[in-house]
Design a protein around this motif. Structure first.
Motif, PDB file in Angstrom:
ATOM      1  N   PHE A 165       0.815  -1.227   0.000  1.00  0.00           N
ATOM      2  CA  PHE A 165       0.000   0.000   0.000  1.00  0.00           C
ATOM      3  C   PHE A 165       0.845   1.273   0.000  1.00  0.00           C
ATOM      4  CE2 PHE A 165       0.532  -1.830   4.240  1.00  0.00           C
ATOM      5  CZ  PHE A 165       1.269  -0.830   4.858  1.00  0.00           C
ATOM      6  N   LYS A 338      -8.106   4.768   6.859  1.00  0.00           N
ATOM      7  CA  LYS A 338      -8.809   4.035   5.813  1.00  0.00           C
ATOM      8  C   LYS A 338      -7.821   3.886   4.667  1.00  0.00           C
ATOM      9  CE  LYS A 338     -12.336   5.869   3.451  1.00  0.00           C
ATOM     10  NZ  LYS A 338     -13.640   6.239   2.969  1.00  0.00           N
ATOM     11  N   TYR A 339      -7.791   2.714   4.058  1.00  0.00           N
ATOM     12  CA  TYR A 339      -6.866   2.488   2.948  1.00  0.00           C
ATOM     13  C   TYR A 339      -7.071   3.548   1.871  1.00  0.00           C
ATOM     14  CZ  TYR A 339      -4.895   0.716  -1.313  1.00  0.00           C
ATOM     15  OH  TYR A 339      -4.200   0.632  -2.499  1.00  0.00           O
TER      16      TYR A 339
HETATM   17  N1  5AD Z   1      -3.447   4.106   2.891  1.00  0.00           N
HETATM   18  C1  5AD Z   1      -3.727   4.260   4.203  1.00  0.00           C
HETATM   19  N2  5AD Z   1      -2.786   4.321   5.142  1.00  0.00           N
HETATM   20  C2  5AD Z   1      -1.501   4.216   4.765  1.00  0.00           C
HETATM   21  N3  5AD Z   1      -0.361   4.215   5.460  1.00  0.00           N
HETATM   22  C3  5AD Z   1       0.666   4.092   4.598  1.00  0.00           C
HETATM   23  N4  5AD Z   1       0.212   3.996   3.345  1.00  0.00           N
HETATM   24  C4  5AD Z   1      -1.142   4.051   3.413  1.00  0.00           C
HETATM   25  C5  5AD Z   1      -2.177   4.000   2.448  1.00  0.00           C
HETATM   26  N5  5AD Z   1      -1.926   3.842   1.158  1.00  0.00           N
HETATM   27  C6  5AD Z   1      -0.309   4.300   6.914  1.00  0.00           C
HETATM   28  C7  5AD Z   1       0.354   3.067   7.528  1.00  0.00           C
HETATM   29  C8  5AD Z   1       1.700   3.591   7.944  1.00  0.00           C
HETATM   30  C9  5AD Z   1       1.377   5.016   8.285  1.00  0.00           C
HETATM   31  C10 5AD Z   1       2.534   5.940   8.339  1.00  0.00           C
HETATM   32  O1  5AD Z   1       0.474   5.416   7.292  1.00  0.00           O
HETATM   33  O2  5AD Z   1      -0.406   2.660   8.644  1.00  0.00           O
HETATM   34  O3  5AD Z   1       2.251   2.865   9.035  1.00  0.00           O
END
Ligand code: 5AD
Ligand code: SF4
Length: 440
Positions: A165, A338-339
């Motif tokens: 991610f 949230k992703y």
């Molecule tokens: N979407 C959501 N959260 C993310 N993180 C890193 N990339 C993404 C993403 N694409 C979050 C992870 C990481 C923090 C610094 O940010 O949890 O540990």
């Protein structure tokens, strides 16, 4: 002599950006800039940006839009974009926002003074290289002026983990550790300027393996070297990866008095299926066993974490596994997100979870994490902790500092000064901070 030029830096994102902003301000200080707190009277505006989630990146464009009027009133105003959005979207920024004069990626900050000079001549300048040279060594050394009692110090940058991610391996590049002697020199210098607590920074800080006099040092070995600096009272580090939590670092948590009982150890998810799809290379079980070992070394350690919900293909059952892991670990504090799809990362190509389901999961997770955070904070009442005072409080005579566990602590009628480290008994727990009284 002409009046100094004014520099306004706005920092987004992580602590490493805070550190980088400081170093950039110091470098431009050598070019006659002094910092200002307001964009309105600046001669140069620098946005130090974050690309970790989509919202963070979009903020930059809306902020830049707001400078249109300023630039129209003051054509000499120079506007620069630094940080991870600069790295990821360099030319795109120039295209989307013509008022930008300068774009500089995180590995090129030592070239900023030259770039500023070119921008002053009316050139548009962009540098998003990953040069060989150590930017920190090339950056102007930190001035001798007195400063606050806490400081960040970057020891490691970049990441080779490639979580599916995450943009960090692309924006900050491959994992690089700074040599130990430079870090120790910088720490010594900070202590000479009044710093009592140093937080060692790295995207993957516990993978640290910087050159020392007799081969590479581990992070624990670096910490033991820092431990020898008189006047340095507290050492912290962030952010760690579970797979780089070596035995000597776990042990140091039990034996190094200056190493604070706080560990940020992101797990991201509790389902092994999702962890695998995230390319995390650990399981929920191995993470929990690791936390047990760390707690055996330092029983009172406060554990902090990061979580992502709604990662592609996450089912309700997978999400429940995250909730179960949280119940088991019990976090003192945590960050949950949230992703967010990041172009160029492997997960961006995959089937996305329904946003409403992801929102709902985030709410449930945050409710649980907030409850745990509150319980851990409340459990401090009656305990004696160390507090490093960082500033005066809102009420007369009140001082505010951080406990060993990183909780904000207020002390009323406090006879201590900023920079003092005191023993404090915690008497009550409020919404986001503790109240305490001096012991003795
Ligand atoms: N979407 C959501 N959260 C993310 N993180 C890193 N990339 C993404 C993403 N694409 C979050 C992870 C990481 C923090 C610094 O940010 O949890 O540990
Ligand atoms: Fe990103 Fe951290 Fe994974 Fe590295 S270890 S890719 S910085 S989330």
């Amino acid at each position: 002599m002409s009046a100094p030029k004014k520099l306004f830096i706005k920092t987004y994102g992580c602590q490493m950006n805070v550190y980088d902003s400081e170093r950039m301000a110091e470098a431009l200080g050598g070019e006659g800039y002094v910092e200002t707190k307001s964009a309105d009277d600046a001669d140069m505006i620098l946005l130090n940006t974050c690309h970790i989630r989509e919202k963070a990146a979009e903020k930059v464009y809306s902020e830049l839009g707001r400078f249109k009027g300023l630039k129209a009133d003051k054509p000499d105003l120079k506007i620069g974009v630094a940080g991870c959005v600069a790295q990821a979207e360099g030319e795109e920024i120039m295209r989307r926002q013509p008022l930008v004069d300068l774009v500089v990626g995180p590995q090129s900050y030592h070239r900023l003074p030259e770039m500023e000079a070119k921008a002053r001549e009316g050139e548009k300048v962009l540098d998003t290289d990953f040069p060989e040279e150590d930017k920190f060594e090339k950056l102007k050394s930190r001035p001798k002026a007195k400063r606050g009692p806490t400081a960040f110090l970057t020891v490691q940058e970049g990441c080779d983990k490639f979580c599916a991610f995450c943009v960090v391996p692309y924006t900050r590049g491959a994992e690089v550790s700074r040599p130990a002697d430079r870090i120790l020199r910088e720490a010594q210098d900070l202590v000479g300027r009044g710093v009592r607590e140093i937080t060692l920074l790295g995207q993957n800080v516990n993978a640290y393996h910087g050159a020392g006099p007799n081969g590479d040092l581990t992070l624990a070995q670096l910490i033991w070297e820092l431990d020898k600096i008189d006047g340095l009272e507290r050492i912290r580090f962030t952010t760690s990866h579970p797979n780089d939590m070596q035995d000597d670092l776990i042990e140091a948590h039990g034996t190094c008095a200056k190493l604070m009982p706080y560990l940020h150890l992101p797990v991201q998810a509790g389902s092994d299926k999702i962890l695998k799809r995230m390319n995390r290379a650990h399981t929920a079980e191995s993470y929990i066993r690791l936390i047990e070992r760390i707690r055996a070394a330092r029983p009172d350690i406060l554990i902090s974490g990061d979580f992502i919900v709604g990662f592609p293909e996450e089912t309700e059952e997978d999400f429940q596994a995250t909730m179960d892991l949280v119940e088991e670990v019990k976090y003192g504090t945590a960050y949950s997100f949230k992703y967010s799809t990041r172009p160029g990362t492997p997960a961006a190509e995959r089937a996305q979870v329904d946003p409403a389901a992801a929102d709902d999961r985030l709410q449930r997770l945050q409710a649980l994490l907030t409850k745990q955070q509150r319980e851990v904070q409340d459990s401090m009442v009656g305990r004696e902790v160390g507090v490093l005072f960082e500033k005066t409080g809102r009420l007369p005579g009140q001082m505010v500092g951080k406990s060993d566990y990183l909780h904000a602590v207020h002390v009323a009628d406090c006879s201590r000064e900023v920079g003092d480290l005191a023993r404090v008994r915690i008497v009550s727990s409020g919404a986001n901070s503790l109240a305490g009284e001096l012991i003795g």
